[in-house]
Design an enzyme around this catalytic site. Structure first.
Site, short mmCIF file in Angstrom:
data_model
loop_
_atom_site.label_atom_id
_atom_site.label_comp_id
_atom_site.label_asym_id
_atom_site.label_seq_id
_atom_site.Cartn_x
_atom_site.Cartn_y
_atom_site.Cartn_z
N HIS A 16 -34.94 -12.87 42.57
CA HIS A 16 -35.32 -11.68 41.79
C HIS A 16 -34.80 -11.68 40.03
CE1 HIS A 16 -38.94 -10.30 44.30
NE2 HIS A 16 -38.60 -10.06 45.22
N LYS A 54 -41.19 3.21 43.06
CA LYS A 54 -42.21 3.24 42.03
C LYS A 54 -43.10 4.08 42.04
CE LYS A 54 -43.80 1.02 38.13
NZ LYS A 54 -44.91 -0.16 38.27
#
Length: 946
Positions: free
Chosen positions: A156, A602
């Site tokens: 990532h 999120k």
């Protein structure tokens, strides 16, 4: 922590004596960095940096308002070139401080080990706990026999370090270790001789340190171009070469020593995603998959070749002096070595034969050539098992001859490495978004004339169509027909996976992970695609077997809530139950289920994310317990935790996180991702890497063999549900329902500048828009860490606690929450992680970044809401834990953070100033470079930002 020879170390009087070596190392490295800056950049630059350091320390440690004003004025007045020099200095200092802290961590661990002290998270501590609870070695052996523990490295885009920087830092870390060893030898030699040794060897060591710091100062921190997938593969494999390959066998040896009489199977495996993770990354395809596995094989085979060559030098035993056992004689006779000088040396002859076979295997699997050849490469090994069998012949021969001591230094670690790493090194996962699978299947069905509008069907109709296609022995794909790029790419990747399993072994690729799993059809589609390329064998509904485990990834809050129902419906299809139960060579089937921490956070905030994960795990464990009574063969559930570096993405201490898992959800089966800066922090140093792996093993054993003595009280669960509801409502009200919030976020954080950094091959946004929904969870969290509001890691807890107080009454609610904190590991770990995040947050710096928002009304409204919730959360933590100060129970981390902040503050101030210039139209290269350097420095200073 000064960059000058005359300055005192940071608050030395506050340091316990045991931490004085850390202060000494930081002072030494800071002094050397200062000397390098003065020598290479000039006295004026050095004095400027030193003045900034003094002002920052005065402001941070003594709340000196005048120092703050002078610091801000000084930083705002810097030229672009001066700003870059200052940023570089403080960034490199953060890197050096990290190295000193890592060395001190190892040093303190060694002190405890020499004293016989056992620390939580160590194997010794775990074994003691197990023994006290009446768990015998036989039970541990049985648990390990079917265990599967696997940390998985991902690519990532938050790991911002270049490999050149990591290599230079590894050299400095080794010199710090050598420095400790010199001091130890000097102390052992006595005062007189010790002084001479100390002076001579420490002088040489300091000269080498100075050289490496000079190298570091003149090594570019930033990449000129965005990383390619091939670059990411190389970065990932560097951790395998430096840490995992040498340290995993050592960890197994420690476990065997802690469990005498227990035959420890190879239950700890490694996994990785680089080259196989296609979700949102168009640069990953069949070619990168093949490249990753080829490079993995090259790395591990060359390690085996080096070790076998070294064994040849060590095992010089003569048959004239020590008659060899019959299996060793046969292995030596099969060797192509006919050198008369080695006629009586069966081990050497056998090892030359093994080397020749490994060299031929290297050539066949990778096209590479071995470094040396006593005889020509020949007779490649068909699989790693054959290599392991040859090594066991050597090991058993040495034991039979009474020479087992000769096997311990090299042969036994090599044998263990071969058992763990095979010829593939690590399991490479495939991952793709469910919508891409659906698109490929829809096109295949339409082209075959079976279903013109598959994507428009209801879920029930999709399942019916998919099962009919799975039951049809004919392939859907029509030869010579041209398909879209999506379909061709998906089929090519799966076909490459099939070839890779045949070439490198079944362990090379085991999992096909489906991002955004929302329905049973998402899983059936991947089974159908496996059938198209020959990865699914037999007759659907009877003896069908899939080579790849179909792994759903449940990411959002709603997905997590639906996960148990989706899996129940999936296994409610009789053909699926038969397929999974029949799959694989084990006496049980395997079902991995991946849980996403980043997107759920999120989506719903820290409290709701953790609570929904907890609930999903409990429900999934109960489901598979029920299935065990109905399936033709038991199926073991293995949860795969998609944790990131930050707490907002599931990060935090792994030991506590595993022990906080709901009862019955581990059972020796666990995979978890390692991401971002945390990979370098946890595995960049070999000793620390081994200890982090040890912690995973210890926690998995405890979670498996030490279930809680009593179930979680219903009132705890009800309180957690109430906290979650109110917390999520507060979080979503801010992030998704407040007008202008996205504009605030994109202006008040360096998200746009992060997207320009060359730190990954994957874009930061799924669509390129400024919608929060489209932004990937990783840069979302990374950006909040850079501006030091760290919002994903705490927002909503305060509102949740206040709502519970209104519902139950203030004192009753607090009494319940305090009890939960004391007695429920899940809740204690959640609060501990939030405590750590708040300790790293800084409202004043957040307000500094907010000045980048041009709309004053919007700025006041959003920042005001964040500040109000921050204070509510601080008050809630204090009321529940009884601690007014953050990290009261972790003084070492508290000291580390307090000492770091004065050196990170200038980076924040300069980042904001340069962003202001950049966005105002100053597109000079130095401005852009300064911003990106500051991102690197802040990430290094905060460490768990990924």
């Amino acid at each position: 922590m000064a960059m000058t020879a005359s300055a005192e170390p940071a608050a030395p009087s506050r340091l316990p004596a045991k931490d004085q070596p850390l202060a000494d190392d930081i002072r030494l490295l800071g002094r050397m960095l200062g000397d390098v800056i003065r020598e290479h950049e000039g006295a004026a630059t050095f004095e400027l940096i030193e003045r900034i350091r003094q002002l920052s320390v005065a402001y941070r440690r003594h709340a000196d308002a005048r120092a703050k004003r002078e610091l801000q004025t000084l930083l705002q007045g810097l030229s672009d070139a001066q700003a870059v020099s200052v940023i570089r200095a403080f960034t490199y200092f953060s890197h050096l401080a990290n190295l000193a802290e890592d060395r001190h961590h190892v040093r303190r661990r060694e002190v405890h080990e020499r004293a016989g002290d056992v620390q939580p998270g160590s194997l010794a501590h775990t074994c003691q706990r197990l023994q006290r609870r009446g768990v015998h070695n036989e039970q541990i052996a049985q648990a390990l026999q079917h265990a599967y523990l696997s940390p998985v490295l991902t690519a990532h885009p938050t790991e911002v370090q270049r490999k050149s920087i990591r290599d230079a830092e590894a050299a400095i870390a080794e010199l710090l270790r050598e420095r400790d060893a010199i001091r130890a030898r000097a102390a052992a030699a006595g005062p007189r001789r010790g002084d001479r040794v100390l002076q001579r060897e420490l002088a040489a060591n300091e000269a080498a340190l100075r050289a490496r710091i000079t190298q570091l100062w003149h090594t570019r921190l930033l990449r000129f171009s965005r990383l390619t997938v091939a670059d990411e593969i190389g970065n990932t494999l560097a951790y395998f070469e430096r840490t995992f390959v040498p340290e995993v066998p050592r960890l197994y040896a420690e476990l065997e020593a802690a469990l005498p009489g227990v035959a420890v199977p190879p239950f700890l495996r490694l996994g990785q995603w680089t080259g196989g993770d296609r979700d949102g990354n168009p640069n990953v395809d069949a070619g990168t998959l093949e490249l990753a596995l080829q490079r993995q094989a090259d790395l591990i085979l060359r390690h085996y070749l080096r070790e076998v060559h070294a064994l040849g030098a060590e095992l010089s035993l003569s048959a004239m002096l020590l008659p060899p056992p019959e299996p060793l004689q046969r292995l030596a006779a099969a060797s192509p070595d006919r050198n008369a000088h080695r006629e009586d040396e069966p081990y050497r002859r056998a090892l030359i034969g093994i080397y020749a076979r490994l060299a031929a295997t290297l050539r066949e699997l990778t096209g590479g050539e071995a470094a040396r050849h006593a005889v020509a490469p020949q007779d490649p090994y068909p699989a790693a098992d054959a290599f392991i069998a040859d090594l066991r012949v050597l090991d058993e021969a040495l034991r039979a001859q009474g020479c087992a001591a000769l096997a311990e230094p090299r042969l036994r670690p090599l044998l263990r490495a071969a058992e763990v790493f095979g010829f593939h090194l690590a399991t490479l996962d495939l991952r793709q978004s469910s919508d891409q699978h659906e698109q490929a299947v829809a096109e295949l069905l339409a082209a075959a004339g079976l279903q013109p509008d598959y994507r428009g069907l209801s879920e029930d109709d999709k399942r019916r169509v998919l099962q009919a296609a799975l039951a049809d022995p004919r392939p859907l794909r029509i030869p010579e027909r041209a398909y879209s790029a999506v379909t061709e790419r998906e089929l090519a990747v799966l076909a490459a996976a099939r070839r890779a399993r045949q070439r490198f072994g079944a362990a090379a690729i085991r999992h096909a992970i489906i991002s955004h799993t929302e329905a049973v059809s998402d899983l059936l589609e991947v089974l159908l695609l496996q059938k198209e390329v020959g990865l699914l064998h037999g007759t659907w509904g009877h003896d069908a077997r899939a080579e790849l485990i179909v792994v759903p990834l449940f990411e959002t809050i709603e997905d997590l809530r639906q996960a148990p129902a989706i899996m129940a419906e999936y296994y409610g299809i009789e053909a699926v139950a038969r397929l999974v139960a029949h799959g694989g060579p084990l006496e049980y089937g395997e079902q991995d289920i991946m849980l996403g921490y980043s997107d759920s956070n999120k989506d719903g905030g820290i409290v709701t994310s953790n609570w929904c994960l907890y609930q999903a795990e409990v429900a999934l464990a109960a489901l598979f317990d029920r299935l065990a009574t109905t399936l033709p063969r038991p199926v073991r559930m293995r949860l795969f935790h998609g944790r990131g570096g930050t707490v907002g993405r599931g990060g935090g201490p792994s030991y506590e996180a595993i022990l906080a898992q709901p009862a019955g959800t581990v059972r020796g089966q666990l995979r978890l991702t390692e991401q971002g800066e945390v990979i370098a922090s946890k595995y960049g140093h070999p000793d620390i890497g081994r200890r982090n792996l040890e912690t995973l093993v210890a926690a998995t054993l405890e979670a498996t063999l030490l279930p809680p003595r009593r179930p979680v009280p219903r009132r705890y669960l009800q309180a957690a549900e109430a906290l979650s509801r109110a917390s999520m409502a507060a979080y979503r009200a801010l992030v998704y329902e407040t007008p202008g919030f996205a504009d605030y976020f994109f202006a008040a954080t360096p998200i746009r500048e992060i997207a320009e950094l060359n730190i990954g091959s994957r874009p930061a946004s799924r669509s390129g828009t400024q919608r929060i929904d489209d932004l990937r969870a990783i840069p979302w969290s990374f950006s909040w860490g850079q501006c030091r509001l760290t919002l994903p890691g705490w927002y909503g807890l305060g509102s949740g606690v206040e709502a519970l107080q209104r519902e139950l009454g203030s004192e009753a609610a607090l009494a319940l929450l305090r009890e939960m904190h004391q007695r429920w590991p899940f809740f204690a770990t959640l609060l501990s992680n939030i405590d750590m995040v708040l300790a790293k947050s800084d409202l004043a710096l957040g307000a500094l970044y907010a000045q980048l928002v041009d709309d004053r009304a919007l700025r006041r409204r959003i920042l005001g809401a964040i500040e109000a919730e921050w204070h509510r959360t601080q008050a809630a933590l204090q009321a529940i834990t009884g601690q007014a100060q953050r990290l009261a129970n972790n003084p070492a981390l508290a000291r580390s953070i307090a000492h770091r902040f004065p050196y990170i503050d200038p980076l924040h101030h300069l980042q904001v100033e340069l962003i202001r210039r950049y966005r105002a139209g100053n597109r000079e290269e130095k401005v852009k470079r300064g911003i990106h350097l500051s991102i690197n420095g802040i990430a290094a200073g905060l460490r768990n930002t990924g």
